[in-house]
Design a protein around this motif. Structure first.
Motif, PDB file in Angstrom:
ATOM      1  N   THR A 185       0.715  -1.255  -0.055  1.00  0.00           N
ATOM      2  CA  THR A 185       0.137  -0.069  -0.056  1.00  0.00           C
ATOM      3  C   THR A 185       0.945   1.199   0.027  1.00  0.00           C
ATOM      4  OG1 THR A 185      -1.765  -1.289   1.352  1.00  0.00           O
ATOM      5  CG2 THR A 185      -1.877   1.130   1.306  1.00  0.00           C
ATOM      6  N   GLN A 186       2.063   1.366   0.746  1.00  0.00           N
ATOM      7  CA  GLN A 186       2.859   2.151   0.735  1.00  0.00           C
ATOM      8  C   GLN A 186       3.366   2.938  -0.460  1.00  0.00           C
ATOM      9  OE1 GLN A 186       3.319   3.858   3.988  1.00  0.00           O
ATOM     10  NE2 GLN A 186       4.288   5.519   2.511  1.00  0.00           N
ATOM     11  N   ALA A 187       3.452   1.772  -1.241  1.00  0.00           N
ATOM     12  CA  ALA A 187       4.129   2.238  -2.588  1.00  0.00           C
ATOM     13  C   ALA A 187       3.132   2.807  -3.410  1.00  0.00           C
ATOM     14  CB  ALA A 187       4.681   0.879  -3.420  1.00  0.00           C
ATOM     15  N   ALA A 188       1.879   2.558  -3.384  1.00  0.00           N
ATOM     16  CA  ALA A 188       0.926   2.988  -4.207  1.00  0.00           C
ATOM     17  C   ALA A 188       0.782   4.564  -3.573  1.00  0.00           C
ATOM     18  CB  ALA A 188      -0.469   2.399  -3.928  1.00  0.00           C
ATOM     19  N   THR A 189       0.882   4.626  -2.021  1.00  0.00           N
ATOM     20  CA  THR A 189       0.685   6.080  -1.505  1.00  0.00           C
ATOM     21  C   THR A 189       1.848   7.003  -1.979  1.00  0.00           C
ATOM     22  OG1 THR A 189      -0.214   4.955   0.394  1.00  0.00           O
ATOM     23  CG2 THR A 189       0.217   7.172   0.765  1.00  0.00           C
ATOM     24  N   ASP A 190       2.942   6.463  -1.874  1.00  0.00           N
ATOM     25  CA  ASP A 190       4.109   7.265  -2.321  1.00  0.00           C
ATOM     26  C   ASP A 190       4.010   7.868  -3.743  1.00  0.00           C
ATOM     27  OD1 ASP A 190       5.198   6.759   0.227  1.00  0.00           O
ATOM     28  OD2 ASP A 190       6.597   5.274  -0.297  1.00  0.00           O
ATOM     29  N   PHE A 191       3.785   6.952  -4.591  1.00  0.00           N
ATOM     30  CA  PHE A 191       3.563   7.309  -5.942  1.00  0.00           C
ATOM     31  C   PHE A 191       2.283   8.213  -6.222  1.00  0.00           C
ATOM     32  CE2 PHE A 191       1.390   6.700 -10.396  1.00  0.00           C
ATOM     33  CZ  PHE A 191       2.492   7.013 -10.961  1.00  0.00           C
ATOM     34  N   ASN A 192       1.314   8.234  -5.733  1.00  0.00           N
ATOM     35  CA  ASN A 192       0.079   9.112  -5.730  1.00  0.00           C
ATOM     36  C   ASN A 192       0.173  10.447  -5.004  1.00  0.00           C
ATOM     37  OD1 ASN A 192      -1.577   7.616  -7.157  1.00  0.00           O
ATOM     38  ND2 ASN A 192      -2.710   6.736  -5.316  1.00  0.00           N
TER      39      ASN A 192
ATOM     40  N   VAL B 297      -9.922   8.590  -9.745  1.00  0.00           N
ATOM     41  CA  VAL B 297      -9.004   8.856  -8.659  1.00  0.00           C
ATOM     42  C   VAL B 297      -8.946   7.535  -7.594  1.00  0.00           C
ATOM     43  CG1 VAL B 297     -10.737  10.076  -6.981  1.00  0.00           C
ATOM     44  CG2 VAL B 297      -8.277  10.323  -6.722  1.00  0.00           C
ATOM     45  N   GLY B 298      -7.918   6.919  -7.244  1.00  0.00           N
ATOM     46  CA  GLY B 298      -7.932   5.895  -6.457  1.00  0.00           C
ATOM     47  C   GLY B 298      -8.165   6.547  -4.987  1.00  0.00           C
ATOM     48  N   VAL B 299      -9.158   5.824  -4.385  1.00  0.00           N
ATOM     49  CA  VAL B 299      -9.493   6.023  -2.997  1.00  0.00           C
ATOM     50  C   VAL B 299      -8.735   5.025  -2.246  1.00  0.00           C
ATOM     51  CG1 VAL B 299     -11.358   6.634  -1.048  1.00  0.00           C
ATOM     52  CG2 VAL B 299     -11.686   7.118  -3.686  1.00  0.00           C
ATOM     53  N   PRO B 300      -7.788   5.636  -1.148  1.00  0.00           N
ATOM     54  CA  PRO B 300      -7.029   4.395  -0.620  1.00  0.00           C
ATOM     55  C   PRO B 300      -7.682   3.514   0.082  1.00  0.00           C
ATOM     56  CG  PRO B 300      -6.333   6.617   0.114  1.00  0.00           C
ATOM     57  CD  PRO B 300      -7.342   6.816  -0.954  1.00  0.00           C
ATOM     58  N   LYS B 301      -7.254   2.242   0.231  1.00  0.00           N
ATOM     59  CA  LYS B 301      -7.867   1.149   1.226  1.00  0.00           C
ATOM     60  C   LYS B 301      -8.115   1.770   2.612  1.00  0.00           C
ATOM     61  CE  LYS B 301      -6.356  -3.020   3.232  1.00  0.00           C
ATOM     62  NZ  LYS B 301      -5.480  -4.066   3.502  1.00  0.00           N
ATOM     63  N   ASN B 302      -9.136   1.804   3.056  1.00  0.00           N
ATOM     64  CA  ASN B 302      -9.463   2.239   4.535  1.00  0.00           C
ATOM     65  C   ASN B 302      -9.013   3.677   4.661  1.00  0.00           C
ATOM     66  OD1 ASN B 302     -11.074   0.452   6.010  1.00  0.00           O
ATOM     67  ND2 ASN B 302      -8.930  -0.686   6.457  1.00  0.00           N
ATOM     68  N   GLY B 303      -9.194   4.533   3.517  1.00  0.00           N
ATOM     69  CA  GLY B 303      -8.912   6.012   3.496  1.00  0.00           C
ATOM     70  C   GLY B 303      -9.868   6.830   2.578  1.00  0.00           C
ATOM     71  N   TRP B 304      -9.526   8.153   2.625  1.00  0.00           N
ATOM     72  CA  TRP B 304     -10.426   9.205   1.625  1.00  0.00           C
ATOM     73  C   TRP B 304      -9.836   9.801   0.906  1.00  0.00           C
ATOM     74  CZ3 TRP B 304      -9.061  14.123   2.445  1.00  0.00           C
ATOM     75  CH2 TRP B 304      -8.000  14.529   3.572  1.00  0.00           C
ATOM     76  N   VAL B 305     -10.497  10.431   0.219  1.00  0.00           N
ATOM     77  CA  VAL B 305     -10.022  11.458  -1.034  1.00  0.00           C
ATOM     78  C   VAL B 305     -11.256  12.551  -1.073  1.00  0.00           C
ATOM     79  CG1 VAL B 305      -9.996  11.939  -3.424  1.00  0.00           C
ATOM     80  CG2 VAL B 305      -8.525   9.849  -2.411  1.00  0.00           C
ATOM     81  N   ALA B 306     -10.566  13.864  -1.228  1.00  0.00           N
ATOM     82  CA  ALA B 306     -11.389  14.875  -1.162  1.00  0.00           C
ATOM     83  C   ALA B 306     -11.192  15.621  -2.439  1.00  0.00           C
ATOM     84  CB  ALA B 306     -11.135  16.097  -0.143  1.00  0.00           C
ATOM     85  N   ILE B 307     -12.353  15.667  -3.559  1.00  0.00           N
ATOM     86  CA  ILE B 307     -12.211  16.204  -4.769  1.00  0.00           C
ATOM     87  C   ILE B 307     -13.102  17.428  -4.883  1.00  0.00           C
ATOM     88  CG2 ILE B 307     -11.783  14.095  -5.840  1.00  0.00           C
ATOM     89  CD1 ILE B 307     -14.664  14.311  -6.997  1.00  0.00           C
TER      90      ILE B 307
END
Ligand SMILES: *[C@@H]1O[C@H](CO)[C@@H](O)[C@H](O)[C@H]1NC(C)=O
Ligand SMILES: *[C@@H]1O[C@H](CO)[C@@H](O)[C@H](O)[C@H]1NC(C)=O
Ligand SMILES: *[C@@H]1O[C@H](CO)[C@@H](O)[C@H](O)[C@H]1NC(C)=O
Ligand SMILES: *[C@@H]1O[C@H](CO)[C@@H](O)[C@H](O)[C@H]1NC(C)=O
Ligand SMILES: *[C@@H]1O[C@H](CO)[C@@H](O)[C@H](O)[C@H]1NC(C)=O
Ligand SMILES: *[C@@H]1O[C@H](CO)[C@@H](O)[C@H](O)[C@H]1NC(C)=O
Ligand SMILES: *[C@@H]1O[C@H](CO)[C@@H](O)[C@H](O)[C@H]1NC(C)=O
Ligand SMILES: [Cu+2]
Length: 570
Positions: free
Chosen positions: A332-339, A510-520
């Motif tokens: 998951t960290q690799a996805a987060t770091d990229f995004n 937009v990828g909404v992270p696992k157990n997370g949120w995104v604001a648009i």
């Protein structure tokens, strides 16, 4: 190649490759005509030949090219035995939802033997987007790239590439993909997973009977190339890398980005990325590879690696390169770091028009759910139940006639206008221990009506209801600014303090992270009927979608255009 213009003189010019013609400019637009014949055609992969649904016999389908602001007219002939619709993914379709494509949302499907002409006006988008079928699971094989070049006289906001390559990540099934959703619905369990991923239609070096057919990207040492990468895979986000080569991301979803350099990409279903590559290594044959990023606990997925080659021209000792280092499936960290590196240009030529004041606040939970089956006839999902999924606890029911027609002609009983603006029940969305009574969603064909040009902030909140996952959410008819993201529950007091309102990335998926949120945030400046959905096909099939109706504005230029006369009927 396939472009032509209406008048004879113009046709001659078009053959020569200049469709920037007299007639076209008389309409104020360059017009590109395409003919799509949808039919089953035989293709061989993994040592077997089978019929798949294609456009013009090609897998992946034809690449469409145009410049910003041009018009594309695509006549779609359905010579298959299935219904079909085509969606122009990432294009705004200003005031023209009639050509957007999702079946039973903006049109009835084109039935076998019938045809429909899509009219697509390019507007704000520039870069790589794509087209795909938007009915059942047809998009698995019915898809292709759309390349939107800068307008004549303007240039890329990055160093000019020597050449470009569309790179489409897809899949191959030994079975008939069109039967997957029906079969999965019978069991209530997971849909079949693919037998191979593909790069430009080819599974690559590690599959039987596939070594020779591997896709090769031919380059010259010392030159710069633009890769136009699209994830057309049904269910899997992918890590992507090229051994010993760095990748510079310069655009995403048809919008430019501030360039950043990376060893790998994480690209979700629905996303497209424009990436610069310097062919700056010693001449050789280098592996291009991709595999899944799948961090949901318990979900089945295709665990194979797809490969292609980056091949330098000239003579050299050909030895097989090692594979690139791809992050592990569950990193998951690799996805987060990229995004978190995404930033829009926010320049004079490419401004970021982020709404700074919000008048419409929305909070949507994204959940995977379970439904009871009878004890005599248990289902094949977890605990003998069947899968469902929902947005704000509503699992979307597809109507029998499309919502756009029902709205435009005032046909009653097709949809309800009470889609909730926030979750009907507040709970600890990302808790490790959620009570079982939250598992079952409710059902409906519900839309949310927005005032023309209101300024919207929409928070996507992933939940842990059955299992959490990275949900790539796609909004039709719009692009939006991703102003914030994080893990856990969105905190309306603290989190907005960290928003990026200066140069947030502009995206359409937009990828909404696992157990997370995104604001648009976005301006609701495109009247029409627009689908919002998770681009993981199984989640969409299970009901993770909803529909916005954006009202007409006060002026004629802010109203939905008239319906085309060849609109399919149900
Ligand atoms: C899926 O199966 C359920 C019964 O379990 C049925 O009610 C529903 O109509 C089916 N949906 C589709 C799209 O076939
Ligand atoms: C990822 O998978 C590996 C191997 O299965 C496992 O050891 C590790 O705990 C997993 N990591 C996470 C973050 O789930
Ligand atoms: C589903 O079944 C469980 C166990 O049999 C039961 O406790 C629960 O109330 C049922 N849920 C619904 C929505 O019927
Ligand atoms: C919500 O659940 C998470 C994970 O179980 C936990 O760490 C957190 O403390 C919970 N929050 C509240 C407000 O209970
Ligand atoms: C969703 O709605 C159903 C039916 O009203 C209810 O039983 C369930 O608790 C709700 N779940 C959530 C997460 O709100
Ligand atoms: C929408 O509203 C904003 C703020 O009032 C304004 O700047 C913008 O021009 C409007 N857009 C349209 C298309 O009317
Ligand atoms: C094709 O579309 C028509 C019109 O909506 C519908 O009646 C029919 O059931 C569809 N066929 C399939 C196989 O879904
Ligand atoms: Cu999803």
């Amino acid at each position: 190649m396939r472009s032509r213009c209406p008048m004879p003189i113009v046709k001659i010019l078009a053959i020569l490759g200049f469709c920037v013609s007299i007639i076209c400019s008389a309409f104020g637009k360059v017009i590109h005509h395409h003919k799509f014949v949808v039919e089953s055609s035989p293709h061989s992969r993994l040592c077997r030949t089978k019929e798949i649904l294609t456009v013009n016999g090609e897998f992946p389908g034809p690449t469409l090219k145009a410049r910003r602001g041009d018009k594309m007219i695509i006549e779609v002939y359905n010579k298959a035995t299935y219904n079909i619709t085509i969606h122009w993914h990432g294009l705004k379709q200003e005031r023209n939802p009639w050509s957007d494509g999702p079946e039973y949302i903006t049109q009835c499907p084109i039935q076998p033997g019938k045809k429909f002409t899509y009219r697509v006006d390019l507007s704000v988008e520039e870069g790589t987007v794509w087209w795909h079928a938007h009915n059942g699971w047809a998009r698995a094989t019915v898809h292709g790239a759309i390349i939107v070049y800068p307008m004549l006289g303007s240039e890329y906001p990055f160093p000019k590439p020597h050449a470009e390559f569309p790179i489409i990540l897809g899949e191959w099934w030994k079975k008939n993909v069109m039967e997957i959703p029906g079969k999965a619905n019978l069991t209530g369990g997971e849909p079949l997973i693919s037998d191979a991923y593909t790069i430009n239609g080819q599974p690559g070096y590690f599959y039987p009977c596939s070594k020779k057919g591997s896709y090769k990207m031919m380059v010259e040492q010392g030159k710069r190339y633009l890769l136009r990468i699209i994830n057309a895979i049904m269910d899997e986000s992918m890590f992507f890398a090229i051994v010993e080569h760095e990748l510079t991301l310069v655009g995403k979803d048809g919008f430019y980005m501030k360039p950043f350099t990376t060893d790998y990409l994480m690209i979700t279903p629905g996303q497209s990325m424009d990436v610069l590559l310097e062919a700056n290594q010693s001449p050789g044959n280098y592996f291009i590879a991709a595999r899944a990023y799948a961090d949901a606990v318990g979900a089945g997925f295709d665990k194979t690696i797809v490969t292609a080659f980056l091949q330098y021209q000239g003579s050299y000792h050909s030895s097989r390169s090692p594979l690139p280092n791809l992050p592990p499936y569950n990193r998951t960290q690799a996805a987060t770091d990229f995004n978190k590196q995404f930033r829009s240009l926010a320049s004079e030529n490419h401004p970021a028009k982020v709404p700074l004041v919000v008048d419409t606040h929305l909070l949507y939970t994204l959940s995977v759910n379970l439904l009871n089956c009878s004890t005599e006839k248990p289902c094949k999902g977890p605990f003998g139940k069947r899968f469902a999924s929902s947005v704000n606890n509503i699992s979307f029911i597809t109507p029998k006639i499309d919502i756009l027609q029902a709205y435009y002609y005032g046909i009653e009983g097709v949809f309800e206008e009470d889609f909730p603006r926030k979750p009907p029940n507040k709970f600890n969305y990302t808790s490790d221990n959620l009570p079982e009574n939250l598992l079952t969603p409710s059902f409906g064909t519900k839309v949310l009506v927005l005032e023309y040009n209101c300024s919207v902030e929409l928070i996507f909140q992933g939940t842990n209801v059955l299992a959490s996952d990275n949900h790539p959410v796609h909004l039709h008819g719009y692009s939006f600014y991703v102003v914030g993201r994080g893990f856990g529950n969105f905190n309306p007091k603290k989190d907005p303090l960290n928003y990026n309102l200066v140069d947030p990335s502009q995206e359409t998926t937009v990828g909404v992270p696992k157990n997370g949120w995104v604001a648009i945030r976005f301006w609701a400046d495109n009247p029409g009927v627009w689908l919002l959905h998770c681009h993981i096909e199984r989640h969409l099939t299970w009901g993770m979608s909803m529909v916005f109706i954006v009202k007409n504005g006060a002026t004629p230029r802010s109203r939905i255009v008239r319906p085309p006369h060849d609109l399919p009927t149900c």
